[in-house]
Design a protein around this motif. Sequence first.
Motif, PDB file in Angstrom:
ATOM      1  N   THR A   1       8.594  20.254 -30.895  1.00 29.67           N
ATOM      2  CA  THR A   1       8.950  21.641 -30.557  1.00 29.67           C
ATOM      3  C   THR A   1      10.369  22.015 -30.939  1.00 29.67           C
ATOM      4  N   GLN A   2      11.193  21.021 -31.323  1.00 32.99           N
ATOM      5  CA  GLN A   2      12.601  21.250 -31.656  1.00 32.99           C
ATOM      6  C   GLN A   2      13.331  21.954 -30.501  1.00 32.99           C
ATOM      7  N   THR A   3      13.073  21.478 -29.293  1.00 37.38           N
ATOM      8  CA  THR A   3      13.742  21.994 -28.104  1.00 37.38           C
ATOM      9  C   THR A   3      14.415  20.845 -27.363  1.00 37.38           C
ATOM     10  N   ILE A   4      15.332  21.198 -26.475  1.00 35.06           N
ATOM     11  CA  ILE A   4      15.970  20.198 -25.629  1.00 35.06           C
ATOM     12  C   ILE A   4      15.688  20.560 -24.172  1.00 35.06           C
ATOM     13  N   SER A   5      15.643  19.545 -23.337  1.00 35.17           N
ATOM     14  CA  SER A   5      15.352  19.756 -21.916  1.00 35.17           C
ATOM     15  C   SER A   5      16.650  20.011 -21.151  1.00 35.17           C
ATOM     16  N   VAL A   6      16.614  21.056 -20.334  1.00 41.43           N
ATOM     17  CA  VAL A   6      17.751  21.419 -19.493  1.00 41.43           C
ATOM     18  C   VAL A   6      17.279  21.401 -18.045  1.00 41.43           C
ATOM     19  N   PHE A   7      18.082  20.812 -17.163  1.00 42.46           N
ATOM     20  CA  PHE A   7      17.701  20.666 -15.766  1.00 42.46           C
ATOM     21  C   PHE A   7      18.621  21.528 -14.899  1.00 42.46           C
ATOM     22  N   VAL A   8      17.993  22.443 -14.151  1.00 43.34           N
ATOM     23  CA  VAL A   8      18.725  23.374 -13.289  1.00 43.34           C
ATOM     24  C   VAL A   8      18.411  23.044 -11.834  1.00 43.34           C
ATOM     25  N   GLU A   9      19.453  22.976 -11.009  1.00 36.73           N
ATOM     26  CA  GLU A   9      19.259  22.656  -9.591  1.00 36.73           C
ATOM     27  C   GLU A   9      19.447  23.912  -8.744  1.00 36.73           C
ATOM     28  N   PHE A  10      18.503  24.130  -7.820  1.00 36.77           N
ATOM     29  CA  PHE A  10      18.571  25.227  -6.858  1.00 36.77           C
ATOM     30  C   PHE A  10      18.584  24.644  -5.448  1.00 36.77           C
TER      31      PHE A  10
ATOM     32  N   GLN B   1       0.836  -1.208   0.000  1.00 36.54           N
ATOM     33  CA  GLN B   1       0.000   0.000   0.000  1.00 36.54           C
ATOM     34  C   GLN B   1       0.869   1.255   0.000  1.00 36.54           C
ATOM     35  N   LYS B   2       0.480   2.238  -0.837  1.00 37.08           N
ATOM     36  CA  LYS B   2       1.183   3.518  -0.830  1.00 37.08           C
ATOM     37  C   LYS B   2       0.738   4.317   0.384  1.00 37.08           C
ATOM     38  N   LEU B   3       1.734   4.823   1.142  1.00 35.10           N
ATOM     39  CA  LEU B   3       1.441   5.523   2.384  1.00 35.10           C
ATOM     40  C   LEU B   3       1.554   7.041   2.256  1.00 35.10           C
ATOM     41  N   GLY B   4       2.380   7.513   1.356  1.00 32.79           N
ATOM     42  CA  GLY B   4       2.539   8.960   1.199  1.00 32.79           C
ATOM     43  C   GLY B   4       3.740   9.301   0.336  1.00 32.79           C
ATOM     44  N   GLU B   5       4.033  10.616   0.245  1.00 35.37           N
ATOM     45  CA  GLU B   5       5.199  11.109  -0.488  1.00 35.37           C
ATOM     46  C   GLU B   5       6.001  12.030   0.403  1.00 35.37           C
ATOM     47  N   TYR B   6       7.321  11.932   0.275  1.00 36.92           N
ATOM     48  CA  TYR B   6       8.239  12.646   1.168  1.00 36.92           C
ATOM     49  C   TYR B   6       9.297  13.348   0.318  1.00 36.92           C
ATOM     50  N   ILE B   7       9.575  14.610   0.632  1.00 41.97           N
ATOM     51  CA  ILE B   7      10.543  15.381  -0.162  1.00 41.97           C
ATOM     52  C   ILE B   7      11.552  16.091   0.725  1.00 41.97           C
ATOM     53  N   ASP B   8      12.655  16.454   0.095  1.00 42.47           N
ATOM     54  CA  ASP B   8      13.639  17.348   0.710  1.00 42.47           C
ATOM     55  C   ASP B   8      13.264  18.768   0.284  1.00 42.47           C
ATOM     56  N   PRO B   9      12.835  19.633   1.236  1.00 49.31           N
ATOM     57  CA  PRO B   9      12.360  20.969   0.860  1.00 49.31           C
ATOM     58  C   PRO B   9      13.468  22.009   0.669  1.00 49.31           C
ATOM     59  N   SER B  10      14.698  21.558   0.509  1.00 50.43           N
ATOM     60  CA  SER B  10      15.793  22.515   0.342  1.00 50.43           C
ATOM     61  C   SER B  10      16.535  22.338  -0.980  1.00 50.43           C
ATOM     62  N   MET B  11      16.212  21.300  -1.750  1.00 54.73           N
ATOM     63  CA  MET B  11      16.860  21.062  -3.040  1.00 54.73           C
ATOM     64  C   MET B  11      15.795  20.853  -4.112  1.00 54.73           C
ATOM     65  N   PHE B  12      15.888  21.645  -5.179  1.00 55.00           N
ATOM     66  CA  PHE B  12      14.858  21.595  -6.209  1.00 55.00           C
ATOM     67  C   PHE B  12      15.481  21.543  -7.602  1.00 55.00           C
ATOM     68  N   GLU B  13      14.721  20.964  -8.513  1.00 53.40           N
ATOM     69  CA  GLU B  13      15.107  20.927  -9.916  1.00 53.40           C
ATOM     70  C   GLU B  13      14.084  21.702 -10.741  1.00 53.40           C
ATOM     71  N   LEU B  14      14.594  22.382 -11.757  1.00 48.49           N
ATOM     72  CA  LEU B  14      13.734  23.093 -12.695  1.00 48.49           C
ATOM     73  C   LEU B  14      14.034  22.557 -14.090  1.00 48.49           C
ATOM     74  N   GLU B  15      13.020  21.994 -14.736  1.00 45.77           N
ATOM     75  CA  GLU B  15      13.184  21.521 -16.108  1.00 45.77           C
ATOM     76  C   GLU B  15      12.648  22.580 -17.063  1.00 45.77           C
ATOM     77  N   VAL B  16      13.512  23.045 -17.972  1.00 50.41           N
ATOM     78  CA  VAL B  16      13.115  24.059 -18.947  1.00 50.41           C
ATOM     79  C   VAL B  16      13.454  23.569 -20.347  1.00 50.41           C
ATOM     80  N   SER B  17      12.741  24.118 -21.330  1.00 49.83           N
ATOM     81  CA  SER B  17      12.973  23.765 -22.734  1.00 49.83           C
ATOM     82  C   SER B  17      13.717  24.899 -23.419  1.00 49.83           C
ATOM     83  N   VAL B  18      14.794  24.555 -24.114  1.00 44.85           N
ATOM     84  CA  VAL B  18      15.634  25.537 -24.790  1.00 44.85           C
ATOM     85  C   VAL B  18      15.680  25.196 -26.278  1.00 44.85           C
ATOM     86  N   PRO B  19      15.492  26.194 -27.185  1.00 47.21           N
ATOM     87  CA  PRO B  19      15.583  25.921 -28.620  1.00 47.21           C
ATOM     88  C   PRO B  19      16.882  25.206 -28.969  1.00 47.21           C
ATOM     89  N   SER B  20      16.786  24.218 -29.818  1.00 44.32           N
ATOM     90  CA  SER B  20      17.937  23.356 -30.108  1.00 44.32           C
ATOM     91  C   SER B  20      19.104  24.108 -30.739  1.00 44.32           C
TER      92      SER B  20
END
Length: 368
Positions: free
Chosen positions: A269-278, A213-232
């Motif tokens: 869309t002819q874009t690529i995904s870029v992942f930025v960490e904050f 059984q799934k009980l819940g979801e847990y995260i680290d609230p101090s590290m985040f990722e941002l996925e953005v699309s950039v023209p190729s």
Amino acid sequence: MRKIVSLISGIVLILLAYYISNEIASSKKTSKVVMNELSKAVYVEKVKNISNPISIKANGKLTSSNRIEIYSEVQGIFKLGGKKFKPGQSYTKGETMIDIDGNEFFASVKATKSELLNLITSVLPDLKLDYKNNFEVWKDYVKEFDINQPITNLPKPLTEKEKFFITGRGIYSLYYKVKNLEERILKYKIEAPFDGSLINTSITQGTLVKFGQKLGEYIDPSMFELEVSVPSQYSNFLKIGKIINYNSVFNKNHTGEIIRINNSIDKSTQTISVFVEFKSKDLKEGMYCEVDIPMKSEDNSYSISRSLLIDNDKIFYVKDDLTLDLITVQTIFFDKKNVIVKGIPDGINILSKQISGAYPGMQVKITN
């Protein structure tokens, strides 16, 4: 008499010529005044080409870098007590999040340990007769055996013959069965793998927890990722480790870096995904972000408002005689408000604000 007539005629001609010259001069002054009154007031800026940084805007939503879904690997009642298992509840690394009642299972583990103890005790007489060099080690193992404590490693056989004897009596198989059961005991308590908080839960304390059984979801609230699309076409300017700045809705600047770049291009869309960490505790899961991703710098260029561009490759400038004319420019990069162009000579005055009805040759006056 003729002399008098000639003299009078000459005087009349002189007076007439003086009158005509005054009228012409007056007409020129009036024309100049009228022209000045009709000249359009304009704002200009003197061009100085520099190296302009080029960056593109991209947006997306923040997701936690460390996110886990919590599932139950055992069955039992979720015990009451401790912190409430609710969204927003925080835990430190190693702190118990969920404690499931497993008394029935624990009793079965003790029974299996007792079975192992009885089996080892039953072979002690044979060990004393045939393997007396190792008898005292097995005897001490039996003495220190505690069914309420985690099982310790079995004594090592001194000979291959002793090993075959222990194996044939089923001691090893029962030992590893106990070890497996002890590992399962650990699953009745779920501890926080890192400092973080719950973002959603599906059970409450006191309810029956089922296997899988799934009980819940847990995260680290101090590290985040941002996925953005950039023209190729800008992929060559993207590098791992490039610093990205983000000004949040709370008007606080956050610095991140590119940690991953997808090598696959989206066909639609002819874009690529870029992942930025904050890394910041001031950011939130799901927060909308718009960032500027630096690409390169364009030397000997000038940045102007997009509204000043005529037919996508021309702008107005003011000539020395205070008339307008068009100059052709090379557009390098567009953003939402401005465009970076090349081809404008240093020192000329270009319009800094667009005026209605402008045309080449239009008389203007500079107001700034």
